[in-house]
Design a protein around this motif. Structure first.
Motif, PDB file in Angstrom:
ATOM      1  N   ASP A  70      19.159  60.652  48.272  1.00 48.15           N
ATOM      2  CA  ASP A  70      20.026  59.513  48.052  1.00 48.15           C
ATOM      3  C   ASP A  70      21.438  59.951  48.463  1.00 48.15           C
ATOM      4  N   ASP A  71      22.425  59.089  48.274  1.00 48.10           N
ATOM      5  CA  ASP A  71      23.791  59.478  48.613  1.00 48.10           C
ATOM      6  C   ASP A  71      24.280  60.632  47.738  1.00 48.10           C
ATOM      7  N   ASP A  72      23.954  60.595  46.451  1.00 50.80           N
ATOM      8  CA  ASP A  72      24.450  61.599  45.525  1.00 50.80           C
ATOM      9  C   ASP A  72      23.355  62.477  44.927  1.00 50.80           C
ATOM     10  N   LYS A  88      23.075  66.498  44.559  1.00 49.75           N
ATOM     11  CA  LYS A  88      22.950  67.201  45.842  1.00 49.75           C
ATOM     12  C   LYS A  88      23.714  68.524  45.838  1.00 49.75           C
TER      13      LYS A  88
END
Length: 149
Positions: A70-72, A88
């Motif tokens: 995902d983005d984070d 991340k």
């Protein structure tokens, strides 16, 4: 008693002796910031290459396979059917996949440079022990605890 104010003798080159420690401190700060910048870049590259199926180790030591990014967050499978979602930035490093071409297959014979594929059975004589039910019983070799007179 009379006190006289006598000026201290200069050691000569006073400007350089004051400037040298300042230059060393600035150089150390620059070197440490450069090292940290390289580490941040390496971490960013590691996080950027995350794809499903990649095996990773988190900074806390958790080993898993990336299932989803995902983005984070990254979803890791740490065991069969057990999914964990981590930030991340917590991904420490990527474990490289083992190359199956380097290892010989189970049915193939090993080459001369490799270890033998199967260990040969070696006949080791028992060390003077008595056999009981097919098992070797070692006789204890303890030092004498007392002497008889």
């Amino acid at each position: 008693m009379q006190l006289l104010a006598v000026p201290m003798a200069s050691s000569g080159g006073g400007g350089i002796t004051l400037l040298l420690p300042l230059i060393l401190i600035v150089g150390m700060i620059w070197f440490m910031s450069r090292t940290q910048k390289k580490q941040r870049q390496r971490q960013a590259d590691t996080v950027a290459q995350l794809q499903p199926g990649t095996k990773v180790i988190t900074t806390s030591g958790l080993v898993g396979i990336v299932e989803e990014t995902d983005d984070d967050y990254v979803t890791l499978e740490i065991s069969e059917g057990v999914l964990v979602q981590v930030v991340k930035a917590a991904v420490g490093r990527v474990i490289p996949d083992e190359d199956p071409a380097e290892e010989p297959a189970a049915g193939e014979a090993a080459t001369d440079a490799d270890e033998p594929a199967t260990a040969e059975k070696v006949d080791v004589p028992d060390a003077g022990g008595e056999k009981t039910d097919g098992k070797v019983q070692d006789t204890p070799k303890l030092p004498p605890t007392h002497t008889e007179n």
